[in-house]
Design a protein around this motif. Sequence first.
Motif, PDB file in Angstrom:
ATOM      1  N   SER A 283      78.865  -5.645 -37.406  1.00  0.00           N
ATOM      2  CA  SER A 283      79.206  -4.365 -37.973  1.00  0.00           C
ATOM      3  C   SER A 283      77.726  -3.731 -38.267  1.00  0.00           C
ATOM      4  O   SER A 283      77.147  -2.312 -37.483  1.00  0.00           O
ATOM      5  CB  SER A 283      80.493  -4.070 -38.415  1.00  0.00           C
ATOM      6  N   MET A 284      77.722  -4.775 -38.797  1.00  0.00           N
ATOM      7  CA  MET A 284      75.771  -4.647 -39.292  1.00  0.00           C
ATOM      8  C   MET A 284      74.635  -5.127 -38.205  1.00  0.00           C
ATOM      9  O   MET A 284      74.054  -3.372 -38.323  1.00  0.00           O
ATOM     10  CB  MET A 284      75.348  -5.500 -40.310  1.00  0.00           C
ATOM     11  N   TRP A 285      75.443  -5.278 -37.763  1.00  0.00           N
ATOM     12  CA  TRP A 285      73.901  -5.451 -36.111  1.00  0.00           C
ATOM     13  C   TRP A 285      74.546  -4.330 -35.203  1.00  0.00           C
ATOM     14  O   TRP A 285      73.423  -3.846 -34.714  1.00  0.00           O
ATOM     15  CB  TRP A 285      74.453  -6.867 -35.332  1.00  0.00           C
ATOM     16  N   ARG A 286      75.432  -4.250 -34.882  1.00  0.00           N
ATOM     17  CA  ARG A 286      76.304  -2.697 -33.759  1.00  0.00           C
ATOM     18  C   ARG A 286      75.397  -1.108 -34.566  1.00  0.00           C
ATOM     19  O   ARG A 286      74.419  -0.855 -34.086  1.00  0.00           O
ATOM     20  CB  ARG A 286      76.991  -2.223 -33.786  1.00  0.00           C
ATOM     21  N   VAL A 287      74.600  -0.909 -36.297  1.00  0.00           N
ATOM     22  CA  VAL A 287      74.325  -0.516 -36.574  1.00  0.00           C
ATOM     23  C   VAL A 287      72.547  -0.887 -36.719  1.00  0.00           C
ATOM     24  O   VAL A 287      72.062   0.912 -36.087  1.00  0.00           O
ATOM     25  CB  VAL A 287      75.175  -0.653 -38.383  1.00  0.00           C
ATOM     26  N   ILE A 288      72.451  -1.683 -37.267  1.00  0.00           N
ATOM     27  CA  ILE A 288      70.624  -2.307 -36.514  1.00  0.00           C
ATOM     28  C   ILE A 288      70.487  -2.163 -35.160  1.00  0.00           C
ATOM     29  O   ILE A 288      69.702  -0.837 -34.949  1.00  0.00           O
ATOM     30  CB  ILE A 288      70.223  -3.241 -36.944  1.00  0.00           C
ATOM     31  N   SER A 289      71.745  -1.905 -34.157  1.00  0.00           N
ATOM     32  CA  SER A 289      70.552  -1.845 -32.667  1.00  0.00           C
ATOM     33  C   SER A 289      70.563  -0.157 -32.524  1.00  0.00           C
ATOM     34  O   SER A 289      69.892   0.120 -31.344  1.00  0.00           O
ATOM     35  CB  SER A 289      71.465  -2.124 -31.123  1.00  0.00           C
ATOM     36  N   THR A 290      72.051   0.773 -32.802  1.00  0.00           N
ATOM     37  CA  THR A 290      72.047   1.871 -32.879  1.00  0.00           C
ATOM     38  C   THR A 290      70.383   3.044 -33.915  1.00  0.00           C
ATOM     39  O   THR A 290      70.509   3.559 -33.386  1.00  0.00           O
ATOM     40  CB  THR A 290      73.497   2.318 -33.794  1.00  0.00           C
ATOM     41  N   GLU A 291      70.244   2.520 -34.411  1.00  0.00           N
ATOM     42  CA  GLU A 291      69.270   2.482 -35.298  1.00  0.00           C
ATOM     43  C   GLU A 291      67.760   2.101 -34.775  1.00  0.00           C
ATOM     44  O   GLU A 291      67.006   3.226 -35.303  1.00  0.00           O
ATOM     45  CB  GLU A 291      69.070   2.464 -37.067  1.00  0.00           C
ATOM     46  N   THR A 292      67.815   1.300 -34.510  1.00  0.00           N
ATOM     47  CA  THR A 292      65.973   0.743 -33.669  1.00  0.00           C
ATOM     48  C   THR A 292      66.444   1.591 -32.138  1.00  0.00           C
ATOM     49  O   THR A 292      65.555   0.644 -31.020  1.00  0.00           O
ATOM     50  CB  THR A 292      66.189  -0.500 -33.880  1.00  0.00           C
ATOM     51  N   CYS A 293      67.596   1.692 -31.856  1.00  0.00           N
ATOM     52  CA  CYS A 293      67.885   2.401 -30.225  1.00  0.00           C
ATOM     53  C   CYS A 293      67.354   1.342 -29.405  1.00  0.00           C
ATOM     54  O   CYS A 293      67.296   1.672 -27.798  1.00  0.00           O
ATOM     55  CB  CYS A 293      66.248   3.643 -29.444  1.00  0.00           C
ATOM     56  N   LYS A 294      68.322   0.479 -29.667  1.00  0.00           N
ATOM     57  CA  LYS A 294      68.545  -1.010 -28.666  1.00  0.00           C
ATOM     58  C   LYS A 294      69.424  -0.530 -28.004  1.00  0.00           C
ATOM     59  O   LYS A 294      69.958  -1.974 -27.048  1.00  0.00           O
ATOM     60  CB  LYS A 294      67.645  -2.661 -29.508  1.00  0.00           C
ATOM     61  N   ASN A 295      70.895   0.261 -28.551  1.00  0.00           N
ATOM     62  CA  ASN A 295      71.712  -0.222 -27.086  1.00  0.00           C
ATOM     63  C   ASN A 295      71.294   0.876 -25.920  1.00  0.00           C
ATOM     64  O   ASN A 295      70.366   1.654 -26.179  1.00  0.00           O
ATOM     65  CB  ASN A 295      73.047   0.624 -28.097  1.00  0.00           C
ATOM     66  N   ASN A 296      72.717   0.393 -25.428  1.00  0.00           N
ATOM     67  CA  ASN A 296      71.855   0.769 -24.043  1.00  0.00           C
ATOM     68  C   ASN A 296      73.037   2.588 -23.331  1.00  0.00           C
ATOM     69  O   ASN A 296      73.450   3.301 -22.649  1.00  0.00           O
ATOM     70  CB  ASN A 296      71.943   0.697 -22.634  1.00  0.00           C
ATOM     71  N   LYS A 297      73.608   2.726 -25.026  1.00  0.00           N
ATOM     72  CA  LYS A 297      74.378   4.541 -24.369  1.00  0.00           C
ATOM     73  C   LYS A 297      73.659   5.638 -24.640  1.00  0.00           C
ATOM     74  O   LYS A 297      72.194   5.351 -24.879  1.00  0.00           O
ATOM     75  CB  LYS A 297      75.920   3.440 -25.399  1.00  0.00           C
TER      76      LYS A 297
END
Length: 454
Positions: A283-297
């Motif tokens: 969950s922490m890494w999911r939040v980090i990916s979202t905050e740093t724009c790493k996710n492709n959504k």
Amino acid sequence: MERKEITDLSVESQFEICAIECIGLELIIVCVYRPPSGDVSMYLSMLNNLLNLNLIKNSNVIIIGDINIDLLTKCNYSKDLLNTLKQSGFRQLINQPTRITNISKTCIDHAYSNIIKSDVKNVSCCDLNLSDHLCINVIVDIHNKYLQQNSHVLKRTFSEQRKQEFCQCLDTYQWDEILKKTSCPSKAMELVMNVVKNKFETYFPLKKQLLKKTGHKWVNDSLRKLRVKISQLKNYITTHSDSVESRTHLQQLENEYWIKLRQVRSNFINGCISNCKDDMGRSMWRVISTETCKNNKGNSAIDVFVSRSAGDCVGTRAAAAAALLNRYYIETNVNNAVPCTSTALTYLTQYLPATCPPFKFEPFGLDEMIFACKKIKRKESKDINDMSTRLIDYLPPTVISLLLTLFNECVCQGTYPSVLKKIKVQPIYKGKGEMHLPKHYRPISLIPAASMIS
């Protein structure tokens, strides 16, 4: 611009067709003619082939022409035609006579479209005194929502009924006929995967869906009311009084808004982590990916990269972005230093034992195959065939056994299927640096879902 992949379907005296694409509108206009003497069954078959083209599925399309099938008369041909259109998301726009003579009134000139009903503003017929056929006018409103980036998305719908139909289709397929075509397991694997991919596209087609723009979950009513107050005060200052008191009050409200915004957002993020039901670390890494724009959504770094690429529409910009990233990764690989062979051999000689234990691959059984399928993590990431690892859940025992046979034959021959060597390279933002530069993206490889079983 002419679309040759559509006009190539034309068959003289049966299914005569031409098509153009309106650049910038994502609109394709197709003109079709079926002579009165043409075979209706062949026309329906060719029309079905046209509607199944990916280009047609992913665009706004108007198909219009003289078809010589009277839709005002209830018959099997008109019923089959309307069913074919409905299955592909098209509908007939004309419901009035288009050819009027002294003895008959028929609707043999058709207009089909997959554009949503609210955007078809008017459909009418008029006499231009040029023919005994009336002119068909179709007025559609292709406005900015089709031009805005990310205004729509292509998605597959995996309903339970479709899953069962897909599984049943693969289970009853004549796989023996494929195995008779070649004795090479690698070639047989390619034929099997082509069938699976074809059926996958048939039962789970890509369909265009408008994105629903929703606000951030962490924005509460208190923040909304404060934002309304700031907006009202700005309007008052603009239209009435621009005094020091008003400016001071506006500054206080804006400071209060940003303090509350940071607090509410921080509480929301902490809640996402602390209230997780599975793995807190994930969950922490999911939040980090979202905050740093790493996710492709939505609103990801890759969206920024595509938007800054050259092109008139989203499709051309995405193609330009992909070409730029491909070129960058290839050039980076070519420019890397070539490894020193002598150093590698010295290292191996120094650290490897004098006699290495023998090693060879052994054929595996059905139980091992099923166990391997269960161990594979089910993820949403798509391979080069646009299939995720969830495809494994839809494969019937017949296909699993067939894959087992082909894998074991490959092991015995010391080969690996070429079709499973094709991978998709997905760019992932590194989390820092300008989002429109290729060097700030690292590539990851997504191997075919079937390859994970082996």
